[in-house]
Scaffold this motif. Structure first.
Motif, PDB file in Angstrom:
ATOM      1  N   LEU A 136       0.822  -1.122  -0.005  1.00 37.30           N
ATOM      2  CA  LEU A 136       0.063   0.106  -0.166  1.00 37.30           C
ATOM      3  C   LEU A 136       0.937   1.181   0.134  1.00 37.30           C
ATOM      4  CD1 LEU A 136      -2.720  -1.069   2.409  1.00 37.30           C
ATOM      5  CD2 LEU A 136      -2.832  -0.733  -0.069  1.00 37.30           C
ATOM      6  N   VAL A 137       2.041   1.189   0.486  1.00 32.26           N
ATOM      7  CA  VAL A 137       2.941   2.560   0.412  1.00 32.26           C
ATOM      8  C   VAL A 137       3.585   2.588  -0.839  1.00 32.26           C
ATOM      9  CG1 VAL A 137       5.013   3.438   1.742  1.00 32.26           C
ATOM     10  CG2 VAL A 137       3.239   2.468   3.014  1.00 32.26           C
ATOM     11  N   PHE A 138       4.284   1.457  -1.311  1.00 32.41           N
ATOM     12  CA  PHE A 138       4.920   1.450  -2.509  1.00 32.41           C
ATOM     13  C   PHE A 138       4.433   1.057  -3.785  1.00 32.41           C
ATOM     14  CE2 PHE A 138       7.788   0.800   1.270  1.00 32.41           C
ATOM     15  CZ  PHE A 138       8.766   2.041   1.181  1.00 32.41           C
ATOM     16  N   GLU A 139       3.368   0.267  -3.687  1.00 29.08           N
ATOM     17  CA  GLU A 139       2.787  -0.139  -4.972  1.00 29.08           C
ATOM     18  C   GLU A 139       1.321  -0.096  -4.915  1.00 29.08           C
ATOM     19  OE1 GLU A 139       4.947  -3.694  -7.312  1.00 29.08           O
ATOM     20  OE2 GLU A 139       4.960  -4.282  -5.214  1.00 29.08           O
ATOM     21  N   PRO A 140       0.908   1.014  -4.701  1.00 28.83           N
ATOM     22  CA  PRO A 140      -0.670   1.083  -4.261  1.00 28.83           C
ATOM     23  C   PRO A 140      -1.589   0.973  -5.483  1.00 28.83           C
ATOM     24  CG  PRO A 140       0.556   3.490  -4.520  1.00 28.83           C
ATOM     25  CD  PRO A 140       1.632   2.278  -4.499  1.00 28.83           C
ATOM     26  N   ASP A 141      -1.048   1.180  -6.838  1.00 32.53           N
ATOM     27  CA  ASP A 141      -1.870   0.812  -7.940  1.00 32.53           C
ATOM     28  C   ASP A 141      -1.975  -0.498  -8.312  1.00 32.53           C
ATOM     29  OD1 ASP A 141      -2.025   3.561  -8.327  1.00 32.53           O
ATOM     30  OD2 ASP A 141      -0.220   3.576  -9.688  1.00 32.53           O
ATOM     31  N   ARG A 142      -1.235  -1.784  -7.347  1.00 35.16           N
ATOM     32  CA  ARG A 142      -1.390  -2.948  -7.620  1.00 35.16           C
ATOM     33  C   ARG A 142      -2.524  -3.479  -7.209  1.00 35.16           C
ATOM     34  NH1 ARG A 142       3.226  -7.354  -6.584  1.00 35.16           N
ATOM     35  NH2 ARG A 142       2.150  -9.205  -7.244  1.00 35.16           N
ATOM     36  N   SER A 143      -3.507  -4.275  -7.999  1.00 31.58           N
ATOM     37  CA  SER A 143      -4.577  -4.675  -7.373  1.00 31.58           C
ATOM     38  C   SER A 143      -4.749  -5.427  -6.125  1.00 31.58           C
ATOM     39  CB  SER A 143      -5.450  -5.529  -8.252  1.00 31.58           C
ATOM     40  OG  SER A 143      -4.958  -6.799  -8.618  1.00 31.58           O
ATOM     41  N   LEU A 144      -5.743  -5.774  -5.317  1.00 34.98           N
ATOM     42  CA  LEU A 144      -5.632  -6.474  -4.154  1.00 34.98           C
ATOM     43  C   LEU A 144      -5.489  -8.286  -4.623  1.00 34.98           C
ATOM     44  CD1 LEU A 144      -6.386  -7.314  -1.044  1.00 34.98           C
ATOM     45  CD2 LEU A 144      -8.672  -7.156  -1.576  1.00 34.98           C
ATOM     46  N   GLU A 145      -6.394  -8.315  -5.806  1.00 31.50           N
ATOM     47  CA  GLU A 145      -6.423  -9.729  -6.016  1.00 31.50           C
ATOM     48  C   GLU A 145      -4.813 -10.296  -6.549  1.00 31.50           C
ATOM     49  OE1 GLU A 145      -8.207  -7.328  -7.153  1.00 31.50           O
ATOM     50  OE2 GLU A 145     -10.198  -8.106  -6.089  1.00 31.50           O
ATOM     51  N   SER A 146      -4.291  -9.343  -7.301  1.00 34.49           N
ATOM     52  CA  SER A 146      -2.697  -9.600  -7.412  1.00 34.49           C
ATOM     53  C   SER A 146      -1.810  -9.921  -6.515  1.00 34.49           C
ATOM     54  CB  SER A 146      -2.263  -8.398  -8.461  1.00 34.49           C
ATOM     55  OG  SER A 146      -0.952  -8.661  -8.663  1.00 34.49           O
ATOM     56  N   VAL A 147      -1.954  -9.191  -5.338  1.00 33.88           N
ATOM     57  CA  VAL A 147      -1.085  -9.373  -4.298  1.00 33.88           C
ATOM     58  C   VAL A 147      -1.625 -10.562  -3.401  1.00 33.88           C
ATOM     59  CG1 VAL A 147      -0.710  -8.336  -1.915  1.00 33.88           C
ATOM     60  CG2 VAL A 147      -0.711  -6.621  -4.031  1.00 33.88           C
ATOM     61  N   GLN A 148      -2.759 -10.713  -3.473  1.00 30.27           N
ATOM     62  CA  GLN A 148      -3.154 -12.013  -2.675  1.00 30.27           C
ATOM     63  C   GLN A 148      -2.715 -13.284  -3.318  1.00 30.27           C
ATOM     64  OE1 GLN A 148      -7.557 -11.304  -2.719  1.00 30.27           O
ATOM     65  NE2 GLN A 148      -7.635 -10.952  -0.833  1.00 30.27           N
ATOM     66  N   ASP A 149      -2.741 -13.500  -4.848  1.00 28.01           N
ATOM     67  CA  ASP A 149      -2.345 -14.492  -5.455  1.00 28.01           C
ATOM     68  C   ASP A 149      -0.902 -14.705  -5.424  1.00 28.01           C
ATOM     69  OD1 ASP A 149      -5.082 -14.892  -6.156  1.00 28.01           O
ATOM     70  OD2 ASP A 149      -4.719 -14.084  -8.298  1.00 28.01           O
ATOM     71  N   SER A 150      -0.267 -13.603  -5.556  1.00 31.97           N
ATOM     72  CA  SER A 150       1.186 -13.843  -5.435  1.00 31.97           C
ATOM     73  C   SER A 150       1.716 -14.236  -4.000  1.00 31.97           C
ATOM     74  CB  SER A 150       2.116 -12.459  -5.657  1.00 31.97           C
ATOM     75  OG  SER A 150       1.607 -11.827  -6.929  1.00 31.97           O
ATOM     76  N   LEU A 151       1.219 -13.683  -3.043  1.00 36.09           N
ATOM     77  CA  LEU A 151       1.695 -13.925  -1.735  1.00 36.09           C
ATOM     78  C   LEU A 151       1.233 -15.594  -1.499  1.00 36.09           C
ATOM     79  CD1 LEU A 151       2.971 -13.447   1.006  1.00 36.09           C
ATOM     80  CD2 LEU A 151       0.572 -12.519   1.923  1.00 36.09           C
TER      81      LEU A 151
END
Length: 203
Positions: free
Chosen positions: A178-193
């Motif tokens: 949220l600080v460094f890549e705020p434009d990245r989607s929630l779904e993308s972060v969820q899937d990657s993690l």
């Protein structure tokens, strides 16, 4: 059938006022820090009189401790909902990751507060925060324990450490996102993690 109590007008107004105070305190403390945030600041931001703050909470410290209880309580409730939606521990573990990231995405100021306060052991509410964190981590530990017992996860898995690690990784990754890549989607972060954790833990 037992009837649930319906909140009266006074109770709803009190709850609404407390929520406004929580929101104001959370935003101000996340931006300026606890020491630099005054009760006057909180009252102004919440749109209430200073006396209203003290009517609901005896002190700024008490308000902040109640805020921690409220915020972590909501997260723990989301965890229980996520677990109840699936039947197997691997599915539940994935649901917990998604739930924590979604919660932090929605309540980012609170996540910043939570992360910073976990490092401060000299606060008078540290013991409260410790117990609240244990409740949230305990939901994750319960899923992992069942997973080990049923053969989904490695028998040698240190359940308590793994649960704390999962909770902490989600928190740190979400704040970093949220600080460094705020434009990245929630779904993308969820899937990657989830992909990273699957590779290491095998959920």
């Amino acid at each position: 059938m037992e009837r649930k109590a319906v909140p009266d007008g006074r109770t709803r107004r009190r709850d609404d006022t407390r929520q406004r105070l929580y929101d104001a305190a959370m935003d101000l403390i996340a931006e300026h820090g606890f020491s630099n945030t005054t009760v006057d600041d909180i009252a102004i931001a919440a749109g209430v009189a200073k006396g209203t703050v003290y009517y609901n909470f005896p002190s700024k410290n008490a308000l902040f401790e109640a805020l921690l209880r409220h915020g972590v309580g909501l997260l723990t409730a989301d965890f229980h909902t996520a677990v109840a939606a699936f039947s197997t521990p691997p599915e539940q573990a994935v649901a917990l990751i998604r739930a924590e990231l979604a919660y932090i995405h929605q309540h980012r100021a609170f996540a910043q507060l939570l992360l910073s306060e976990m490092w401060r052991t000299n606060r008078e509410w540290h013991q409260t925060l410790h117990l609240l964190r244990d409740e949230a981590v305990g939901v994750i530990a319960g899923v992992l324990t069942r997973g080990v017992q049923e053969g989904h996860f490695e028998p040698a898995l240190d359940v308590r450490m793994a649960a704390a690690a999962l909770f902490g990784v989600c928190l740190v990754v979400a704040v970093d996102w949220l600080v460094f890549e705020p434009d990245r989607s929630l779904e993308s972060v969820q899937d990657s993690l989830i992909a990273v954790i699957r590779a290491r833990v095998g959920i």
